[in-house]
Design an enzyme around this catalytic site. Structure first.
Site, PDB file in Angstrom:
ATOM      1  CG  ASP A 194      -2.073   0.929   1.154  1.00 17.65           C
ATOM      2  OD1 ASP A 194      -2.444   1.346   0.043  1.00 17.65           O
ATOM      3  OD2 ASP A 194      -2.638   1.250   2.217  1.00 17.65           O
TER       4      ASP A 194
ATOM      5  CG  HIS B 244      -6.006  -2.010   0.529  1.00 18.97           C
ATOM      6  ND1 HIS B 244      -7.020  -1.418  -0.200  1.00 18.97           N
ATOM      7  CD2 HIS B 244      -5.038  -1.051   0.665  1.00 18.97           C
ATOM      8  CE1 HIS B 244      -6.675  -0.173  -0.504  1.00 18.97           C
ATOM      9  NE2 HIS B 244      -5.486   0.075   0.010  1.00 18.97           N
TER      10      HIS B 244
END
Length: 360
Positions: free
Chosen positions: A168, A270
């Site tokens: 991320d 994610h």
């Protein structure tokens, strides 16, 4: 504009500061967390608060940051007479807690138990369907008042969460740089362009990953806190949070959102999907080969996915990737912060080209 949380505290054992920081200011805390999170920190948080004159009620997070769960938690916090929301755990629990706090106009404290995303510092929250498909981003208009990051707790969490957080954070600089080039309006800051400080923090995030990523991973595998690990926790949680909010998002996160239309991708975290989305972004934008190779080398060094197969999408069809591309370019998606017009066919081609690079 530069936006940030009210206070950020990081270090081994800082969970023991919760009572001192919060107990004298609030009387009725409402703690949100998953089952494992509450088992890990619930007693410590409630004990610290109670010794400092504040009650604490714990509420189990249902596991998905969907509107129904947010509504349920909001009703429970209101019924409990909460004057402070504390969200503990990972990104979805934290985003749900932030949304509850904003909806009830209550102060907010965040206690991440993993360093998998930059959600703890931000004023936005992602909402999914009950099945885990991306639906929307809530712009809350306020950052958490307190972010309390106990690096000893994070050192003892599964290593794959730290790796996902690096994925991320890896996109932070490149997305901010795209927004700088395009001078796009940042929806999070209400259209204000990034400050020089925001861009410098985004670059520091990237440089920190390259310098300390491997050492942090080694420390995390032994469950110990080192200076490398402290640096990467700061990059994953604080620098990435400041960099993306004040610098802006672009293709990497839009591709993540697009990938959620494929059920086979739901099991990947994610940050893993963002890391692959970054490679797609670099290909789409025609970035210099040395930059692409540097990102690919980092992904290989720490174990981030750089191909569809690594995301569990080895069997993805042309139609599947076309659906991902179409979702990536929906109106309002951050892919449109690129300095040229982006269409679905371009994203589709960039996904296949990015996938091919891992085998090159």
């Amino acid at each position: 504009m530069l936006i940030a949380p009210g206070r950020y505290i990081q270090g081994p054992g800082v969970i023991d500061e919760i009572g001192r920081l919060l107990g004298g200011r609030y009387k009725n805390a409402f703690l949100i967390g998953g089952r494992r999170t509450l088992a890990l920190v619930g007693e410590a948080v409630s004990g610290q608060l109670e010794r400092n004159g504040a009650a604490c009620r714990a509420e189990l997070f249902g596991g998905e940051a969907c509107q129904d769960e947010i509504d349920r938690l909001s009703a429970a916090a209101r019924a409990a007479g909460a004057d402070l929301i504390i969200a503990a755990g990972g990104g979805k629990a934290i985003d749900s807690g932030k949304t509850v706090a904003a909806g009830l106009d209550l102060p907010m404290a965040v206690l991440p138990t993993i360093a998998a995303t930059d959600a703890p510092c931000s004023s936005v929250a992602v909402v999914y369907s009950p099945q885990g498909v991306f639906e929307k981003v809530n712009f809350l208009g306020r950052n958490p008042d307190y972010v309390i990051v106990d690096s000893q707790i994070i050192a003892q969490s599964p290593v794959e969460y730290l790796v996902a957080g690096m994925g991320d954070a890896l996109a932070t600089y490149w997305e901010a740089d795209t927004c700088r080039r395009s001078q796009s309006r940042n929806a999070i800051t209400g259209g204000w362009p990034p400050t020089r400080s925001a861009l410098a923090l985004a670059r520091l995030c990237y440089d920190t990953l390259l310098e300390h990523g491997r050492g942090a991973l080694a420390a995390a595998r032994r469950g110990v806190v080192s200076q490398d690990l402290e640096a990467i926790i700061e990059a994953n949680v604080l620098l990435s949070g400041l960099g993306f909010e004040s610098g802006g998002l672009a293709t990497a996160h839009a591709v993540h959102n697009g990938l959620t239309v494929l059920p086979a991708a739901h099991g990947r975290m994610h940050g893993c999907k963002v890391a692959f989305g970054l490679i797609v972004q670099l290909v789409l934008e025609g970035r210099p080969r040395r930059d692409v190779e540097q990102v690919l080398a980092f992904c290989a060094e720490v174990g981030l996915p750089a191909s569809l197969a690594a995301l569990g999408l080895a069997e993805a069809s042309r139609d599947d990737i076309r659906r991902v591309a179409e979702a990536t370019v929906q109106a309002g998606e951050t892919v449109h912060n690129t300095w040229f017009k982006v269409e679905a066919a371009m994203v589709e081609a960039a996904i296949w080209a990015a996938d091919a690079l891992s085998a090159a």
